[in-house]
Design a protein around this motif. Structure first.
Motif, PDB file in Angstrom:
ATOM      1  N   LEU A  86       0.877  -1.177   0.000  1.00  0.00           N
ATOM      2  CA  LEU A  86       0.000   0.000   0.000  1.00  0.00           C
ATOM      3  C   LEU A  86       0.908   1.218   0.000  1.00  0.00           C
ATOM      4  O   LEU A  86       1.581   1.509   0.980  1.00  0.00           O
ATOM      5  CB  LEU A  86      -0.911   0.014   1.224  1.00  0.00           C
ATOM      6  CG  LEU A  86      -1.886   1.196   1.307  1.00  0.00           C
ATOM      7  CD1 LEU A  86      -2.912   1.130   0.173  1.00  0.00           C
ATOM      8  CD2 LEU A  86      -2.591   1.233   2.660  1.00  0.00           C
ATOM      9  N   THR A  88       2.126   5.214  -2.201  1.00  0.00           N
ATOM     10  CA  THR A  88       1.753   6.324  -3.089  1.00  0.00           C
ATOM     11  C   THR A  88       2.526   6.250  -4.398  1.00  0.00           C
ATOM     12  O   THR A  88       2.273   7.028  -5.310  1.00  0.00           O
ATOM     13  CB  THR A  88       2.056   7.682  -2.418  1.00  0.00           C
ATOM     14  OG1 THR A  88       3.441   7.726  -2.050  1.00  0.00           O
ATOM     15  CG2 THR A  88       1.204   7.869  -1.172  1.00  0.00           C
ATOM     16  N   ASP A  90       3.775   4.540  -7.923  1.00  0.00           N
ATOM     17  CA  ASP A  90       3.314   3.573  -8.923  1.00  0.00           C
ATOM     18  C   ASP A  90       4.221   3.530 -10.146  1.00  0.00           C
ATOM     19  O   ASP A  90       3.763   3.313 -11.260  1.00  0.00           O
ATOM     20  CB  ASP A  90       1.878   3.871  -9.356  1.00  0.00           C
ATOM     21  CG  ASP A  90       1.750   5.204 -10.084  1.00  0.00           C
ATOM     22  OD1 ASP A  90       2.693   6.019 -10.026  1.00  0.00           O
ATOM     23  OD2 ASP A  90       0.710   5.423 -10.730  1.00  0.00           O
ATOM     24  N   LEU A 107      -1.430  -1.890  -4.064  1.00  0.00           N
ATOM     25  CA  LEU A 107      -2.486  -0.885  -4.036  1.00  0.00           C
ATOM     26  C   LEU A 107      -1.910   0.506  -3.801  1.00  0.00           C
ATOM     27  O   LEU A 107      -0.862   0.653  -3.166  1.00  0.00           O
ATOM     28  CB  LEU A 107      -3.491  -1.195  -2.912  1.00  0.00           C
ATOM     29  CG  LEU A 107      -4.815  -1.830  -3.331  1.00  0.00           C
ATOM     30  CD1 LEU A 107      -4.560  -3.204  -3.938  1.00  0.00           C
ATOM     31  CD2 LEU A 107      -5.762  -1.921  -2.151  1.00  0.00           C
ATOM     32  N   LYS A 109      -2.471   4.385  -2.183  1.00  0.00           N
ATOM     33  CA  LYS A 109      -3.144   4.935  -1.005  1.00  0.00           C
ATOM     34  C   LYS A 109      -4.350   5.806  -1.371  1.00  0.00           C
ATOM     35  O   LYS A 109      -5.117   6.180  -0.481  1.00  0.00           O
ATOM     36  CB  LYS A 109      -2.142   5.725  -0.159  1.00  0.00           C
ATOM     37  CG  LYS A 109      -1.145   4.836   0.557  1.00  0.00           C
ATOM     38  CD  LYS A 109      -0.194   5.622   1.449  1.00  0.00           C
ATOM     39  CE  LYS A 109       0.739   4.681   2.202  1.00  0.00           C
ATOM     40  NZ  LYS A 109       1.715   5.381   3.045  1.00  0.00           N
ATOM     41  N   GLU A 111      -6.804   4.702  -3.027  1.00  0.00           N
ATOM     42  CA  GLU A 111      -7.961   3.815  -3.166  1.00  0.00           C
ATOM     43  C   GLU A 111      -9.043   4.134  -2.133  1.00  0.00           C
ATOM     44  O   GLU A 111      -8.749   4.599  -1.029  1.00  0.00           O
ATOM     45  CB  GLU A 111      -7.531   2.348  -2.987  1.00  0.00           C
ATOM     46  CG  GLU A 111      -6.706   1.790  -4.113  1.00  0.00           C
ATOM     47  CD  GLU A 111      -7.501   1.574  -5.388  1.00  0.00           C
ATOM     48  OE1 GLU A 111      -8.738   1.738  -5.373  1.00  0.00           O
ATOM     49  OE2 GLU A 111      -6.861   1.248  -6.402  1.00  0.00           O
ATOM     50  N   ARG A 112     -10.304   3.841  -2.492  1.00  0.00           N
ATOM     51  CA  ARG A 112     -11.406   3.985  -1.549  1.00  0.00           C
ATOM     52  C   ARG A 112     -11.301   2.886  -0.487  1.00  0.00           C
ATOM     53  O   ARG A 112     -10.786   1.805  -0.758  1.00  0.00           O
ATOM     54  CB  ARG A 112     -12.746   3.881  -2.271  1.00  0.00           C
ATOM     55  CG  ARG A 112     -13.028   5.032  -3.225  1.00  0.00           C
ATOM     56  CD  ARG A 112     -14.365   4.902  -3.923  1.00  0.00           C
ATOM     57  NE  ARG A 112     -14.395   3.721  -4.792  1.00  0.00           N
ATOM     58  CZ  ARG A 112     -15.192   2.684  -4.598  1.00  0.00           C
ATOM     59  NH1 ARG A 112     -16.020   2.634  -3.566  1.00  0.00           N
ATOM     60  NH2 ARG A 112     -15.174   1.658  -5.439  1.00  0.00           N
ATOM     61  N   GLU A 115     -12.334  -0.600  -1.476  1.00  0.00           N
ATOM     62  CA  GLU A 115     -11.387  -1.298  -2.336  1.00  0.00           C
ATOM     63  C   GLU A 115     -10.247  -1.898  -1.515  1.00  0.00           C
ATOM     64  O   GLU A 115      -9.769  -3.000  -1.801  1.00  0.00           O
ATOM     65  CB  GLU A 115     -10.823  -0.337  -3.393  1.00  0.00           C
ATOM     66  CG  GLU A 115     -11.852   0.219  -4.356  1.00  0.00           C
ATOM     67  CD  GLU A 115     -12.426  -0.863  -5.246  1.00  0.00           C
ATOM     68  OE1 GLU A 115     -11.751  -1.892  -5.458  1.00  0.00           O
ATOM     69  OE2 GLU A 115     -13.562  -0.681  -5.729  1.00  0.00           O
ATOM     70  N   LEU A 116      -9.815  -1.172  -0.500  1.00  0.00           N
ATOM     71  CA  LEU A 116      -8.753  -1.669   0.371  1.00  0.00           C
ATOM     72  C   LEU A 116      -9.231  -2.893   1.149  1.00  0.00           C
ATOM     73  O   LEU A 116      -8.516  -3.900   1.240  1.00  0.00           O
ATOM     74  CB  LEU A 116      -8.300  -0.569   1.333  1.00  0.00           C
ATOM     75  CG  LEU A 116      -7.247  -0.960   2.376  1.00  0.00           C
ATOM     76  CD1 LEU A 116      -5.993  -1.520   1.721  1.00  0.00           C
ATOM     77  CD2 LEU A 116      -6.905   0.238   3.253  1.00  0.00           C
ATOM     78  N   ALA A 119      -9.339  -5.833  -1.171  1.00  0.00           N
ATOM     79  CA  ALA A 119      -7.999  -6.280  -1.546  1.00  0.00           C
ATOM     80  C   ALA A 119      -7.356  -7.088  -0.429  1.00  0.00           C
ATOM     81  O   ALA A 119      -6.655  -8.075  -0.682  1.00  0.00           O
ATOM     82  CB  ALA A 119      -7.122  -5.080  -1.892  1.00  0.00           C
ATOM     83  N   SER A 131      -4.354  -2.132  -7.873  1.00  0.00           N
ATOM     84  CA  SER A 131      -5.100  -0.925  -8.217  1.00  0.00           C
ATOM     85  C   SER A 131      -5.196  -0.836  -9.726  1.00  0.00           C
ATOM     86  O   SER A 131      -4.304  -1.324 -10.446  1.00  0.00           O
ATOM     87  CB  SER A 131      -4.389   0.326  -7.680  1.00  0.00           C
ATOM     88  OG  SER A 131      -4.469   0.392  -6.269  1.00  0.00           O
TER      89      SER A 131
END
Length: 210
Positions: A86, A88, A90, A107, A109, A111-112, A115-116, A119, A131
């Motif tokens: 998880l 920031t 990508d 994922l 950070k 994400e809603r 979604e977390l 996952a 993500s």
């Protein structure tokens, strides 16, 4: 009946850990069993508390980043927890390094919460959780893979990064200068560069150096 997922959180920011702990403790089917502020602590807790999933940040303070912590956690004796990154970040390099280290999912950070939660449950079942932006990058990389360097080319790049000249590289690797020059030409072609400095810069950016 939903099985409760035992979760370990690793993030070097206390405020982020507290926020994640509060959020995830309120989620159905998730039990936060511990927190780690750095890689070594995460590795130790993963071995001692047997979580189902480790929620791992990539950028950690100290000498061990999230990728190395992931590699050590997934190399432990069974039962091996699943690691869900998880972060920031990508970039292609970060995604590749995390997956190669054994991460089950990746994922962002942004994400809603729902979604977390999903996952984490997916990771606990051994399913890949990515993500959408990360999945797109993975697919793009599969369609158009980047350069692959041989072990010898990586060795030479490593020597370049330490500032060695052709003669010094040849001596260090027990090969001829002509062979060094041949490999350098191939490295330049693969990386799309024409200077030693550029080769090191691109290799560093793409995490091609050990």
């Amino acid at each position: 009946m939903t099985t409760t997922v035992r979760l370990l959180i690793c993030d070097d920011h206390a405020v982020v850990r507290a926020g994640l702990h509060a959020l995830l403790s309120s989620a159905p089917g998730i039990e936060v069993i511990g927190e780690a502020a750095d890689g070594p602590t995460a590795v130790t807790l993963a071995a001692n508390t047997n979580p189902d999933v480790v929620l791992m940040d990539l950028q950690l303070g100290g000498d061990m980043d999230g990728v190395e912590a992931t590699r050590r956690i997934t190399a432990q004796p069974a039962p091996i927890p699943h690691v869900l990154v998880l972060t920031t970040y990508d970039t292609d390099a970060d995604i590749t390094r995390a997956i190669e280290a054994g991460a089950t999912g990746y994922l962002l950070k942004a994400e809603r919460p729902e979604e977390l939660f999903a996952a984490i449950h997916a990771a606990a079942s051994g399913q890949t959780a990515l993500s959408a932006p990360v999945a797109a990058k993975v697919m793009a990389k599969m369609r158009n893979p980047g350069p692959t360097l041989t072990a010898r080319e990586r060795d030479i790049l490593g020597q370049l990064a330490h500032g060695l000249g052709n003669r010094e590289i040849a001596r260090a690797l027990h090969i001829s200068e002509a062979t060094v020059k041949t490999h350098l030409g191939r490295i330049y072609d693969k990386l799309g560069v024409d200077t030693r400095a550029a080769a090191v810069a691109v290799a560093t950016e793409r995490r091609l150096l050990a």
